[in-house]
Design a protein around this motif. Structure first.
Motif, PDB file in Angstrom:
ATOM      1  N   LEU A  44       0.614  -0.965  -0.369  1.00 45.02           N
ATOM      2  CA  LEU A  44       0.172   0.200   0.298  1.00 45.02           C
ATOM      3  C   LEU A  44       0.811   0.876   0.415  1.00 45.02           C
ATOM      4  O   LEU A  44       1.717   1.642   0.954  1.00 45.02           O
ATOM      5  N   ASP A  45       0.463   1.702  -1.400  1.00 44.76           N
ATOM      6  CA  ASP A  45       1.331   3.548  -1.244  1.00 44.76           C
ATOM      7  C   ASP A  45       0.684   4.457  -1.206  1.00 44.76           C
ATOM      8  O   ASP A  45       0.497   4.790  -1.925  1.00 44.76           O
ATOM      9  N   GLU A  46       1.045   5.272   0.570  1.00 43.72           N
ATOM     10  CA  GLU A  46       0.533   6.460   0.484  1.00 43.72           C
ATOM     11  C   GLU A  46      -1.123   5.997   0.839  1.00 43.72           C
ATOM     12  O   GLU A  46      -1.679   6.984   0.579  1.00 43.72           O
ATOM     13  N   PRO A  47      -2.107   4.959   1.382  1.00 42.17           N
ATOM     14  CA  PRO A  47      -3.309   4.810   0.709  1.00 42.17           C
ATOM     15  C   PRO A  47      -4.240   5.393   1.166  1.00 42.17           C
ATOM     16  O   PRO A  47      -5.340   5.367   0.874  1.00 42.17           O
ATOM     17  N   LEU A  48      -3.716   5.949   2.081  1.00 40.77           N
ATOM     18  CA  LEU A  48      -4.583   7.435   2.939  1.00 40.77           C
ATOM     19  C   LEU A  48      -4.488   8.901   2.955  1.00 40.77           C
ATOM     20  O   LEU A  48      -5.092   9.621   3.432  1.00 40.77           O
ATOM     21  N   SER A  49      -3.551   9.201   2.075  1.00 36.83           N
ATOM     22  CA  SER A  49      -3.259  10.473   1.790  1.00 36.83           C
ATOM     23  C   SER A  49      -3.817  11.338   1.274  1.00 36.83           C
ATOM     24  O   SER A  49      -4.572  12.330   1.270  1.00 36.83           O
ATOM     25  N   ALA A  50      -5.258  10.359   0.765  1.00 35.41           N
ATOM     26  CA  ALA A  50      -5.710  11.699  -0.086  1.00 35.41           C
ATOM     27  C   ALA A  50      -7.417  11.407  -0.018  1.00 35.41           C
ATOM     28  O   ALA A  50      -8.090  11.802  -0.422  1.00 35.41           O
ATOM     29  N   LEU A  51      -7.213  11.302   0.921  1.00 41.59           N
ATOM     30  CA  LEU A  51      -8.828  10.990   1.990  1.00 41.59           C
ATOM     31  C   LEU A  51      -8.488  12.342   3.147  1.00 41.59           C
ATOM     32  O   LEU A  51      -7.103  12.578   3.419  1.00 41.59           O
ATOM     33  N   ASP A  52     -10.057  12.676   3.389  1.00 43.38           N
ATOM     34  CA  ASP A  52      -9.879  13.764   4.359  1.00 43.38           C
ATOM     35  C   ASP A  52      -9.771  12.913   5.536  1.00 43.38           C
ATOM     36  O   ASP A  52      -9.951  11.687   6.288  1.00 43.38           O
ATOM     37  N   GLU A  53      -9.383  13.748   6.556  1.00 41.10           N
ATOM     38  CA  GLU A  53      -9.078  13.766   8.054  1.00 41.10           C
ATOM     39  C   GLU A  53      -9.870  12.566   8.704  1.00 41.10           C
ATOM     40  O   GLU A  53      -9.833  11.721   9.290  1.00 41.10           O
ATOM     41  N   TYR A  54     -10.955  13.108   8.071  1.00 45.47           N
ATOM     42  CA  TYR A  54     -12.593  11.878   8.937  1.00 45.47           C
ATOM     43  C   TYR A  54     -12.334  10.326   8.532  1.00 45.47           C
ATOM     44  O   TYR A  54     -12.245   9.631   9.229  1.00 45.47           O
TER      45      TYR A  54
END
Lengths: 385, 281, 312
Positions: free
Chosen positions: A163-173
């Motif tokens: 997983l390459d930065e899998p959460l970086s495109a999502l907002d905080e919540y």
């Protein structure tokens, strides 16, 4: 597959990766046990993504070997490695429906339409997206796209999910929700997850094993708990946060405790865990932010002459809800932060500019490698003479 | 409340409107004049409205071989568009990797693009002459036009590929696609709107080409050459009728190309509604 | 021409950092082979229809000729005749004059149109729509657009009719059609787009907040343009200038039609020589022209680095 029993142990053996003159990864070795959730953590440019892409087969090591389940995978095509990758941008094919995205690998393998759609639907059900099977990816929200990417990666039954930065495109919540979700899926499948991130809390929150990297090498590879409570050196301490770095010159050693004088003249005590630092050596330690007691210093009163008590000026105050983050200026470059429980803080609130004493107990100090590495402890015989 | 636009906006808007008038006004005028009555002249006033000059276009042999040159031009433009798409898409893909000779290849293409067209035509005509070959629109003419459409297509491909996210291809490889499957199932479909753009440019640049074709078309003219010849000896609104017809063809091609691009982009952005879409094969 | 050098390789570097590494002992050069395979059709076509013909032009420029034929030789007469003739200088001055005027006019028009589209038109849909309105004529026939000025500018044309109707002039203006004026009008009509598009592209990349920051700092409208917009769009201006200058210098059809044969350019004179089958002098003239245009392009590239623009 190279390894039919499907062990997802990933071994990076003495790998170097050069791009022309630049060395992205330097002679790096790392073993990630089967079924572990491993986070590669570091600032951008530290080589973490390069490692991931070499495991995936999108880059070739300049030197060294990559083994999955004990077998070298160098030169194997991606699909034969038993790895699957989730991209930072998800890379969902914009011209294909969600269902066809998930079924893509089966189509490549030559499976018939009904078979691959049936399998893809099962996977979509697992990520609760059956309803969206016929949508195109751009019509979905970020969180939904991420789940599609997950389903698409899992359809090949990988032993290792990258997983390459899998959460970086999502907002905080969503980020907070999805990281819990990823952890749950990993436990359920029991396969190895390797997750690249630059966010410390994300790594600590999801991983069994955290690998802190800098400039193409590993600073520390340990359990998430150890990375947090027992960082190995000043770099890891500062990068992971949660602890303050202390530093002083050794005055004397007794009873497994070294007494030091800091540059500001404060006297510190470090447990030395059986090591033998020399007098005059510079030693580093760390102290957790939440193990520090803060007390106002009345105007005109002298600083206390006791161990592990330092005086400084309150620089910033941030209320974090359940605790208050107080930054104290000690007159040097090092950031010194204390976390005060909210009740305690608001009983007698501090103000910016207040002079305060920070105190902690010597047993909470974690000895760091730095001083020991730079000036290694003298051999016993030499020290005795 | 909407914030007010500065006065400069209105000044610029007026300026832009004038520019658009400058761009389209004369063209619109000749379209109107092409419907000039049979006794009308090259300018206003209109002496009635008729299709006389369009009829003259087909029947009158005096104006030359309009129908034949039109057919040749369309055929040539289609040929050029197809070759331009294939060759410049391939070349664009080549430039995504560094390879020995890439700088030379790039300069060579740029030089071909900015070389005055008549010189290229002269060179080709001389080459054919020295080799004892006959020039013809479908060999020397085709080649001459390609020296202009291929570099153009290549530059468009650079722009398209510059925005193309590599992860799509890596994802396809991860999921077991062979190189060919990757290109067919992922790369080309995602690049399709851009490729239609390349085809549009290939077609229209060829369809309207004059300088490179002038010395290389051989004995049979393309439409722009035919029109060029008419400008010197035809002094009737037939000239405008030809202009109207060619422009309509251009517009049809532009509209088809742009609307298919818009259709694909819209489909990708919005998609068709939910469950109604049948799974694409 | 080192400025353009990294354009193509820059694209490659951005797209695929890994495959190029010679240091990769595992990566056999299949990538390079594939690239060569993919570039081959382009290179073959360009070699046959551009490279070879230009070499032939160079060779023929040293040939001898008589009334009906060209005779292989290695003589410099074609060049010495060219340099001795006063006509040459006049033709070049005429071509350069057109290039300079058209460059100035299209630059002013192109800059302002691009500025309007990028900074004044707020909705993306409108921006695309207006941009297309500017672009579409480019995809229609140049000759038709050129001849569409005839009913406008002629002695009895719309312009004169309007002027007379309004009582501004008593006699129709003669200089409108078949004059240098008409040539410039047609050039501007045909080539402004080549200025608009590259300038639009570089302006579109300017972060709008830069302009706001400049305004906050007290810069007036004009200062904002001069201090921020102009410097940041100079790559587009350079690229547009290359297009316009090479197009004007290389043209013969517009100058012939719109001047009614009264003006000439280097290339239109060359076309006359070709029509008279005097290939070697025409070839020599072409070679000199190529050298001059190359120097002009190199000069523009020396002033402005256009690399970013092409890679974009």
């Amino acid at each position: 597959m190279a390894n039919p029993d499907g062990s997802g142990e990933v071994a990076v053996v003495g790998v170097t990766k050069r791009y022309g003159e630049t060395v992205a990864v330097k002679d790096l070795s790392l073993t990630i046990p089967h079924g572990a959730y491993c986070c590669l953590l570091g600032p951008s440019g530290c080589g973490k993504t390069t490692i991931l892409r070499m495991i995936a087969g999108h880059e070739m090591p300049s030197k060294g070997d990559i083994r999955i389940g004990g077998t070298s995978v160098l030169g194997l095509p991606q699909i034969k490695r038993g790895t699957a990758m989730m991209f930072q941008s998800y890379a969902l094919f914009p011209h294909r429906s969600v269902l066809d995205n998930v079924a893509f690998a089966l189509k490549m393998r030559g499976a018939g339409l009904s078979e691959r759609h049936a399998t893809a639907r099962e996977l979509l059900a697992k990520v609760q997206l059956e309803k969206f099977a016929n949508r195109l990816p751009p019509q979905l929200s970020g969180g939904q796209q991420q789940r599609v990417a997950l389903a698409r990666a899992l359809i090949t039954n990988p032993r290792v999910l990258l997983l390459d930065e899998p959460l970086s495109a999502l907002d905080e919540y969503l980020r907070l929700r999805m990281r819990g979700e990823l952890r749950r899926v990993q436990k359920e499948l029991g396969i190895t997850f390797i997750h690249v991130t630059h966010t410390q809390l994300e790594a600590i929150a999801v991983a069994d094993m955290v690998v802190v990297m800098a400039n193409g090498h590993i600073e520390q590879a340990a359990s998430a708990r150890d990375i947090f409570v027992a960082p190995r050196n000043a770099y890891v301490t500062r990068f992971v946060g949660g602890q303050n770095v202390l530093c002083g010159v050794v005055e004397g050693v007794s009873d497994g405790t070294a007494v030091l004088t800091s540059r500001q003249g404060a006297r510190l005590a470090f447990p030395i865990d059986g090591r033998q630092p020399a007098r005059g050596a510079e030693l580093y330690g760390s102290i957790r932010r939440d193990r520090i007691a803060i007390e106002k210093l009345p105007a005109g009163s002298l600083p206390p002459n006791e161990l592990n008590a330092i005086v400084g000026e309150v620089h910033t105050i941030e209320n974090q809800g359940s605790y208050v983050k107080v930054t104290i200026d000690l007159g040097d470059e090092e950031e010194f932060v204390a976390h005060m429980v909210d009740d305690e803080f608001f009983r007698d609130p501090l103000d910016i500019g207040d002079r305060v004493v920070a105190r902690w107990s010597a047993s909470d100090v974690n000895l760091l490698d730095d001083g020991l590495n730079v000036r290694p402890a003298m051999p016993m015989a030499a020290a005795a003479s | 409340m909407e914030d007010k636009r500065p006065w400069t906006f209105y000044a610029f808007a007026a300026f832009f409107t004038l520019f658009v008038l400058f761009l389209y006004g004369p063209m619109i005028v000749i379209y109107i004049l092409s419907f000039q009555g049979p006794s009308g002249g090259m300018t206003f006033p209109l002496n009635g409205v008729s299709l006389h000059w369009f009829e003259a276009l087909i029947s009158q042999t005096r104006v030359g071989d309009i129908a034949g040159s039109f057919q040749r031009s369309i055929g040539l433009a289609v040929l050029v568009a197809v070759i331009t798409v294939v060759v410049s898409v391939l070349a664009g893909l080549a430039f995504r990797r560094r390879f020995r000779g890439s700088a030379f290849a790039f300069y060579f293409a740029i030089a071909s693009l900015i070389m005055p067209g008549l010189f290229v035509g002269l060179g080709i005509a001389l080459t054919f002459r020295l080799l004892g070959l006959e020039t013809s629109w479908f060999v020397s003419g085709l080649g001459a036009q390609l020296t202009w459409t291929l570099p153009f297509g290549l530059l468009i491909m650079f722009a398209i590929l510059g925005r193309f996210n590599r992860s799509y291809e890596e994802a396809a490889t991860d999921l077991g696609a062979t190189s060919w499957q990757k290109v067919r199932e992922v790369t080309l479909p995602i690049l399709l709107p851009g490729i239609i753009g390349v085809a549009l440019f290939g077609f229209t640049l060829s369809y309207d080409e004059l300088a490179r074709t002038a010395l290389t078309a051989g004995s049979e003219n393309t439409l722009p050459l035919e029109i060029w010849a008419m400008t010197t000896n035809v002094t009737s609104p037939t000239l405008y009728a030809v202009g109207a017809v060619t422009t309509i063809v251009s517009f049809i091609v532009i509209v088809i190309a742009l609307s298919s691009i818009a259709f694909i982009q819209r489909r990708r952005a919005l998609g068709a509604r939910g469950e109604l879409v049948t799974a694409t094969e | 021409m080192t400025i353009l050098d990294s354009t193509a390789s820059g694209l490659a570097a951005a797209a695929e950092p890994a495959a190029a590494e010679a240091a990769d002992e595992h990566a056999i050069n299949t990538g390079e082979l594939a690239s060569w395979f993919q570039i081959t059709p382009l290179m073959i076509i360009l070699a046959l229809f551009f490279g070879l013909p230009m070499l032939v032009v160079l060779a023929v420029s040293f040939f001898d000729f008589d009334r009906s034929d060209i005779i292989p030789a290695f003589i410099f007469d074609n060049y010495t005749d060219l340099f001795r003739s006063e006509v040459t200088l006049r033709l070049y001055l005429s071509s350069l004059k057109f290039a300079a005027i058209v460059w100035a006019v299209t630059l002013i028009l192109g800059f302002n149109i691009a500025y309007f589209l990028v900074f004044h038109v707020r909705s993306l849909l409108w921006q695309i729509g207006l941009f297309l309105i500017c672009t579409v004529p480019f995809l229609t026939s140049n000759i038709i657009r050129m001849i569409s000025w005839i009913p406008f500018l002629g002695r009895n044309g719309i312009f004169n009719q309007a002027l007379e109707g309004a009582g501004i002039v008593n006699q129709p203006l003669e200089f409108l059609l078949f004059s240098d004026f008409a040539v410039v009008v047609a050039y501007v009509h045909l080539f402004t787009l080549f200025m608009v598009v590259p300038i639009f592209n570089s302006m579109a990349r300017i972060d709008k907040s830069l302009l706001e920051a400049a305004r906050d700092a007290g810069a007036g409208r004009f200062r904002v343009v001069a201090e921020i917009v102009l410097p940041l769009s100079k790559t587009g201006i350079a690229l547009g200038s290359i297009f316009v200058v090479t197009l004007v210098m290389g043209d013969s059809f517009v100058v012939r039609t719109m001047s009614g044969g009264q003006s000439a350019s280097v290339v239109s004179a060359l076309q006359n020589e070709v029509a008279a089958l005097q290939y070697p002098p025409a070839a020599a003239s072409a070679i000199i022209m190529v050298i001059i245009v190359t120097l002009m392009v190199a000069g523009i590239l020396r002033l402005v680095d256009v690399r970013k623009e092409l890679a974009g």
